[in-house]
Design a protein around this motif. Sequence first.
Motif, short mmCIF file in Angstrom:
data_model
loop_
_atom_site.label_atom_id
_atom_site.label_comp_id
_atom_site.label_asym_id
_atom_site.label_seq_id
_atom_site.Cartn_x
_atom_site.Cartn_y
_atom_site.Cartn_z
N ALA A 31 -21.83 112.68 24.64
CA ALA A 31 -20.89 113.51 23.88
C ALA A 31 -19.62 112.72 23.59
CB ALA A 31 -20.56 114.78 24.68
N ARG A 32 -19.14 112.01 24.58
CA ARG A 32 -17.89 111.24 24.38
C ARG A 32 -18.07 110.20 23.30
NH1 ARG A 32 -14.63 108.38 29.21
NH2 ARG A 32 -16.37 106.95 29.13
N ARG A 33 -19.24 109.54 23.29
CA ARG A 33 -19.52 108.55 22.25
C ARG A 33 -19.47 109.19 20.87
NH1 ARG A 33 -24.17 107.31 20.83
NH2 ARG A 33 -25.22 108.11 22.68
N ALA A 34 -19.81 110.47 20.79
CA ALA A 34 -19.82 111.19 19.51
C ALA A 34 -18.46 111.85 19.23
CB ALA A 34 -20.91 112.26 19.54
N GLY A 35 -17.46 111.59 20.07
CA GLY A 35 -16.13 112.15 19.84
C GLY A 35 -15.98 113.57 20.33
N ILE A 36 -16.79 113.95 21.29
CA ILE A 36 -16.72 115.31 21.85
C ILE A 36 -16.38 115.19 23.33
CG2 ILE A 36 -18.04 117.40 22.39
CD1 ILE A 36 -19.80 116.67 19.88
N ARG A 37 -15.36 115.92 23.74
CA ARG A 37 -14.94 115.87 25.13
C ARG A 37 -15.41 117.13 25.85
NH1 ARG A 37 -9.98 113.40 25.79
NH2 ARG A 37 -9.29 114.61 24.00
N LEU A 38 -16.23 116.95 26.87
CA LEU A 38 -16.61 118.06 27.74
C LEU A 38 -15.65 118.08 28.91
CD1 LEU A 38 -20.46 117.40 27.77
CD2 LEU A 38 -19.29 119.26 26.58
N PRO A 39 -15.26 119.25 29.40
CA PRO A 39 -14.34 119.30 30.54
C PRO A 39 -14.98 118.66 31.77
CG PRO A 39 -15.22 121.48 30.04
CD PRO A 39 -15.70 120.57 28.96
N THR A 40 -14.28 117.73 32.40
CA THR A 40 -14.80 117.07 33.60
C THR A 40 -13.63 116.75 34.53
OG1 THR A 40 -14.57 114.88 32.60
CG2 THR A 40 -16.74 115.89 32.47
N ILE A 41 -13.94 116.59 35.79
CA ILE A 41 -12.99 116.04 36.77
C ILE A 41 -13.68 114.92 37.54
CG2 ILE A 41 -11.60 116.48 38.82
CD1 ILE A 41 -11.03 119.27 37.75
N CYS A 42 -14.70 115.26 38.33
CA CYS A 42 -15.27 114.25 39.23
C CYS A 42 -16.22 113.28 38.53
CB CYS A 42 -16.00 114.94 40.38
SG CYS A 42 -17.57 115.72 39.90
N ASN B 209 -19.25 113.07 38.97
CA ASN B 209 -20.33 112.64 39.85
C ASN B 209 -21.16 113.82 40.38
OD1 ASN B 209 -18.86 113.79 41.92
ND2 ASN B 209 -18.03 111.84 42.64
N GLY B 210 -21.03 114.96 39.73
CA GLY B 210 -21.91 116.08 40.06
C GLY B 210 -21.47 116.93 41.23
N THR B 211 -20.20 116.85 41.63
CA THR B 211 -19.77 117.65 42.78
C THR B 211 -18.79 118.78 42.45
OG1 THR B 211 -18.05 116.05 43.31
CG2 THR B 211 -20.15 115.80 44.45
N CYS B 212 -17.89 118.57 41.49
CA CYS B 212 -16.80 119.55 41.30
C CYS B 212 -17.21 120.77 40.46
CB CYS B 212 -15.58 118.89 40.68
SG CYS B 212 -15.73 118.56 38.91
N ARG B 213 -18.24 120.64 39.66
CA ARG B 213 -18.77 121.71 38.81
C ARG B 213 -17.85 122.08 37.63
NH1 ARG B 213 -22.74 125.16 41.32
NH2 ARG B 213 -21.68 126.98 40.47
N THR B 214 -16.87 121.26 37.34
CA THR B 214 -15.99 121.53 36.19
C THR B 214 -16.77 121.52 34.88
OG1 THR B 214 -14.13 120.55 37.35
CG2 THR B 214 -13.93 120.72 34.95
N CYS B 215 -17.82 120.70 34.81
CA CYS B 215 -18.57 120.57 33.56
C CYS B 215 -19.70 121.59 33.44
CB CYS B 215 -19.13 119.15 33.45
SG CYS B 215 -20.29 118.73 34.76
N PHE B 216 -19.86 122.43 34.45
CA PHE B 216 -20.91 123.45 34.51
C PHE B 216 -21.20 124.07 33.14
CE2 PHE B 216 -22.31 127.76 35.91
CZ PHE B 216 -23.26 127.39 36.84
N SER B 217 -22.43 123.96 32.69
CA SER B 217 -22.81 124.45 31.36
C SER B 217 -24.17 125.13 31.46
CB SER B 217 -22.95 123.28 30.37
OG SER B 217 -21.76 122.54 30.28
#
Length: 104
Positions: free
Chosen positions: A31-42, A44-52
């Motif tokens: 997504a980032r390569r395509a100019g789209i930012r998904l919400p993230t923090i960690c 590495n699969g632990t914080c669940r900020t990107c949960f979709s």
Amino acid sequence: MNAPTDTHSVTLDPQQWTFAAGEDESLFQAARRAGIRLPTICRNGTCRTCFSRMESGSVRYLVEWPGLSAQEKQEGFILPCVAVATSPIVMVNPHAEKTADAAG
Ligand code: FES
């Protein structure tokens, strides 16, 4: 020369943005390569900020224990920071944003 890897089409709902995701990168990276930012923090699969929620498609994980319960996985929830597309995907993340340098 590296062998080409398969890529899959990813559609983001509700924005209806699409991008291509390779089988050698996370959905977040694609997504980032395509100019789209998904919400993230960690990332590495632990914080669940990107949960979709994945409406259709399939993924594999770059980490052995992504922070999802078996029930969440069964219900189609994914963590795009460590999930790799293994088929075309439709995923829901209303918090995705286009970055300033994104075209379109
Ligand atoms: S950014 Fe932390 S789990 Fe995805």
